[in-house]
Design a protein around this motif. Sequence first.
Motif, PDB file in Angstrom:
ATOM      1  N   MET A   1       0.936  -1.295  -0.277  1.00  0.00           N
ATOM      2  CA  MET A   1       0.208  -0.168  -0.031  1.00  0.00           C
ATOM      3  C   MET A   1       1.258   1.386  -0.266  1.00  0.00           C
ATOM      4  N   ALA A   2       1.800   1.059   0.268  1.00  0.00           N
ATOM      5  CA  ALA A   2       2.717   2.091   0.460  1.00  0.00           C
ATOM      6  C   ALA A   2       3.519   2.936  -0.183  1.00  0.00           C
ATOM      7  N   SER A   3       3.777   1.644  -1.064  1.00  0.00           N
ATOM      8  CA  SER A   3       4.469   1.830  -2.857  1.00  0.00           C
ATOM      9  C   SER A   3       3.604   2.080  -3.021  1.00  0.00           C
ATOM     10  N   LEU A   4       1.925   1.857  -3.610  1.00  0.00           N
ATOM     11  CA  LEU A   4       1.029   2.088  -4.441  1.00  0.00           C
ATOM     12  C   LEU A   4       0.374   3.817  -3.882  1.00  0.00           C
ATOM     13  N   GLN A   5       0.380   4.107  -2.852  1.00  0.00           N
ATOM     14  CA  GLN A   5       0.586   5.751  -2.329  1.00  0.00           C
ATOM     15  C   GLN A   5       1.844   5.815  -2.843  1.00  0.00           C
ATOM     16  N   SER A   6       2.612   6.418  -2.804  1.00  0.00           N
ATOM     17  CA  SER A   6       4.179   7.130  -3.550  1.00  0.00           C
ATOM     18  C   SER A   6       3.749   7.134  -4.530  1.00  0.00           C
ATOM     19  N   PHE A   7       3.282   6.243  -5.374  1.00  0.00           N
ATOM     20  CA  PHE A   7       3.220   6.286  -6.682  1.00  0.00           C
ATOM     21  C   PHE A   7       2.403   7.202  -7.503  1.00  0.00           C
ATOM     22  N   ARG A   8       0.355   7.114  -6.674  1.00  0.00           N
ATOM     23  CA  ARG A   8      -0.285   8.513  -6.712  1.00  0.00           C
ATOM     24  C   ARG A   8       0.360  10.439  -6.434  1.00  0.00           C
ATOM     25  N   VAL A   9       1.090   9.450  -5.584  1.00  0.00           N
ATOM     26  CA  VAL A   9       1.852  11.433  -4.518  1.00  0.00           C
ATOM     27  C   VAL A   9       2.342  11.278  -6.001  1.00  0.00           C
ATOM     28  N   GLN A  10       3.384  10.949  -6.837  1.00  0.00           N
ATOM     29  CA  GLN A  10       3.995  10.812  -7.722  1.00  0.00           C
ATOM     30  C   GLN A  10       3.688  11.431  -8.801  1.00  0.00           C
ATOM     31  N   LEU A  11       2.052  11.047  -8.874  1.00  0.00           N
ATOM     32  CA  LEU A  11       1.334  11.204 -10.446  1.00  0.00           C
ATOM     33  C   LEU A  11       0.909  11.753 -10.184  1.00  0.00           C
ATOM     34  N   THR A  12       0.550  12.732  -8.688  1.00  0.00           N
ATOM     35  CA  THR A  12      -0.237  14.101  -8.705  1.00  0.00           C
ATOM     36  C   THR A  12       0.857  15.332  -8.464  1.00  0.00           C
ATOM     37  N   ARG A  13       2.082  14.925  -8.701  1.00  0.00           N
ATOM     38  CA  ARG A  13       3.331  15.930  -8.787  1.00  0.00           C
ATOM     39  C   ARG A  13       3.737  15.855  -9.951  1.00  0.00           C
ATOM     40  N   LEU A  14       2.985  15.234 -11.110  1.00  0.00           N
ATOM     41  CA  LEU A  14       3.955  15.613 -12.451  1.00  0.00           C
ATOM     42  C   LEU A  14       2.848  15.967 -12.942  1.00  0.00           C
ATOM     43  N   ARG A  15       1.233  15.820 -12.414  1.00  0.00           N
ATOM     44  CA  ARG A  15      -0.130  16.619 -13.530  1.00  0.00           C
ATOM     45  C   ARG A  15      -0.122  18.217 -12.966  1.00  0.00           C
ATOM     46  N   LEU A 108      -9.384   4.292 -11.588  1.00  0.00           N
ATOM     47  CA  LEU A 108      -8.299   4.777 -10.626  1.00  0.00           C
ATOM     48  C   LEU A 108      -8.131   6.168 -10.555  1.00  0.00           C
ATOM     49  N   ILE A 109      -9.053   7.285 -11.327  1.00  0.00           N
ATOM     50  CA  ILE A 109      -9.265   8.511 -11.615  1.00  0.00           C
ATOM     51  C   ILE A 109     -10.970   9.055 -10.259  1.00  0.00           C
ATOM     52  N   CYS A 110     -11.938   7.282 -10.028  1.00  0.00           N
ATOM     53  CA  CYS A 110     -12.754   7.910 -10.046  1.00  0.00           C
ATOM     54  C   CYS A 110     -13.160   7.594  -8.363  1.00  0.00           C
ATOM     55  N   GLN A 111     -11.233   5.864  -7.750  1.00  0.00           N
ATOM     56  CA  GLN A 111     -10.855   6.566  -6.519  1.00  0.00           C
ATOM     57  C   GLN A 111     -10.110   7.207  -6.028  1.00  0.00           C
ATOM     58  N   ASP A 112      -9.563   8.300  -7.323  1.00  0.00           N
ATOM     59  CA  ASP A 112      -8.939   8.879  -6.660  1.00  0.00           C
ATOM     60  C   ASP A 112      -9.069  10.182  -5.772  1.00  0.00           C
ATOM     61  N   ARG A 113     -10.717  10.446  -6.820  1.00  0.00           N
ATOM     62  CA  ARG A 113     -11.827  11.456  -6.439  1.00  0.00           C
ATOM     63  C   ARG A 113     -12.598  11.150  -4.826  1.00  0.00           C
ATOM     64  N   LEU A 114     -12.346   9.839  -5.017  1.00  0.00           N
ATOM     65  CA  LEU A 114     -13.321   9.918  -4.058  1.00  0.00           C
ATOM     66  C   LEU A 114     -12.489   9.912  -2.652  1.00  0.00           C
ATOM     67  N   ARG A 115     -11.094   9.591  -2.252  1.00  0.00           N
ATOM     68  CA  ARG A 115     -10.032   9.696  -2.205  1.00  0.00           C
ATOM     69  C   ARG A 115      -9.955  10.677  -1.256  1.00  0.00           C
TER      70      ARG A 115
END
Length: 762
Positions: A1-15, A108-115
């Motif tokens: 889960m930590a790796s997935l969270q880190s990946f999401r954070v990096q994607l957000t920074r990239l966006r 993935l987009i829907c999950q991120d928006r809900l989160r």
Amino acid sequence: MASLQSFRVQLTRLRRLSQPYFLPYSDSNGWQFALLLLSLLFCVAGTVLGLLSGLMALLGVVWPQLTSQYLGGVQGAIASLWSLPIIDIVSWGQLSLGIYPVALVISLICQDRLRRGFSTKAWLCFPSLIISWGLTVQFAISGLFALVGVVAPALAANQFAMVIGLSRFWTVPISTLTPFLKSSGLGLLCWGQFILLLFALGVGCFIAYRLRLRQRRWLPWLFLGLIILMLLSVNGINAGITFIARDLTNALISKDSDASYRNLWVYGICFAVALPIRSFQFYFTQKLGLFWREWLSLNLVDDYLRDRAYYVLNPNDEQATNVDNPDQRISEDVKDFTAQALQFAINIFDSILTFSLNILILYSVSESLTSALLVYASAVSILMIVSGRKLVRLNNFQLRYEADFRYGLVRIRDNAESIAFYAGEQQESKEVTRRLATAVENFNLLIVWEVLLRVLQRSSIYASNFIPYLILAAPILAGEMDYGGFAQANVAYNLVESSLFFIVYNIEALARFSASVNRLEGFQSNVSNLDPEEWSDFVPKIVPSDRLALKGVTVKTPRTDNVLVRDLSFSLEPSEGLLVVGPSGCGKTSLLRVVSGLWGSPTGTVESPGQGDLLFIPQKPYMALGSLREQLCYPLDQARFSDDQLRAVLDQVMLGKLMQRYPDLDIKQDWPRLLSLGEQQRLAFARLLLNSPKVVVLDEATSALDVETESRLYDLLRDREVSFISVGHRPTLKSFHDTVLDLSGTGEWRLIPAASYDFGRP
């Protein structure tokens, strides 16, 4: 889960870094950016199909014999796109491969928006979640049985009868497995019509968002579309080359000279067509990267200069602000980010196209080879990602240490004369050597990790070369496959492998890119989102007024509890002067920062003229980059002043000889090095006279001048009825001021008439 969270954070920074150039950014509109990207693909696919269909129709009319002889396969493929129903060609497994990426991205987009607490469409969210999870399970089961079939075929045949059903899921057309769909109308829909529908959908999305693509935001979409069009063209040619390689190999083995030379001609035509396309692709990619770099650099510079972020986020206080070497981040990091981001995006899309166009070819030749490659590539990619995480941190440190080393050298250049006066070469050498040693030490660690990853990378690539021979040796030896089929499988295998091994091939570059994203996004967030509460000590509360007045003001060091002056009150009338004196460290310059609006005050009010009517001159004046004209007019527009005005003001401050040395006002020189400190201080007074402020704040602004010149400059202020505050220690200053503000250094203060103040008495 930590790796997935880190990946999401990096994607957000990239966006945050990439999206604003293509579409205005907000936390909740990432799905719109993804929708436009998908729409762009639809537009390109429809454009390619239309152009190719039109070209083949034209060639069929102009050169029918040549077309049928050399391009018969392409002509037949296009004809089937427009005539054969999709459900007669595609299996459920192949259709799921096309649906899966779209459903996965949407889920993935829907999950991120809900989160993050944003609303989402239930009719879109839940079906995409169900489809993506269901297909993930389906693919996992199919991969497991395929792996068992490769490793233990006898066990698979005896124990897993359901493999037959899975095989039909992947190989049998939809119309055969579900014949009732033919009567529902889907039997009339062919690929050409379906692609045209997607094209219309893509065009409709861009029309719907046209108002958000103003301010030249349509330009990067146009360039990106052209680049994708060229990528699709080249990948289509590569897919065709696999068939040409098969036919050419079989023709050579059978010694069929006509077929051999015909296929060689087609081979040569393919390369001749692909070469200019690749060249233009490189050109448009570089131009888009240049446009993006210019846009992002200018936006970061605007954010850096807005609200005095460059001053508030003091780059020397690196631990407190997390903003080190802003010059490197805006110049080098932006250049690397835009080039690498665009290159990775194009390479990823290229890999997806290569995979999509060649996986079916490879699967049609050998199902076992396809399954083995998918399993092997997945395992190696996961291993490389896990192993490469250390590289990101090391690359981040390396970027910082290299910038620190360069900054140490820049300081020597900027302070060359002071260092020479002190003969401080040995000390400067020690400091620069220390910074270099830090960079070298970290680079040594980087080398070790890169070598370890290189070993893993090369081992994986070398091992992959054996897989086609291990899988296909048995059918070739048994006579079930000719050598032409093996050649086609080998070409398709190499193309699919190159797409699946994207992470393996680029692990080091991805680590450097990730570090660059971290640094650049961190800088962007700091300069564009200053927290008013956190930086309240730098937010002045100034009441507009025609005069300068302080009422109950407290002067303290920002972000500390160190109070320098308490409950200070005074006012200045036009042409009145105030001299601030006191022991070193009592807060004289700090008071000037409060008066000038650089620091805020926790108590009281500051009444001051607006921006432009108050000017601050430090002991060492700021010399701007540029010509003598720009030095004099700074920060005003040069067009406001004629050459005669500039020459006259130089004469007023006793710098007439400067015009003899540099008669051309537009000549550019290194002014801080060429002008003495006294000349720089007089030039600052000339700048003051051109700006014509109502209030002037002077921080030992005449310390390098003789008494006569100092008196002349203060007389100019009196003649123009300018109010001024001075900080200084020279007794001669008393005669130019009406009042003396004596700071004790303990927070106390007193106002004394200048005529009765004695510099020699406490």
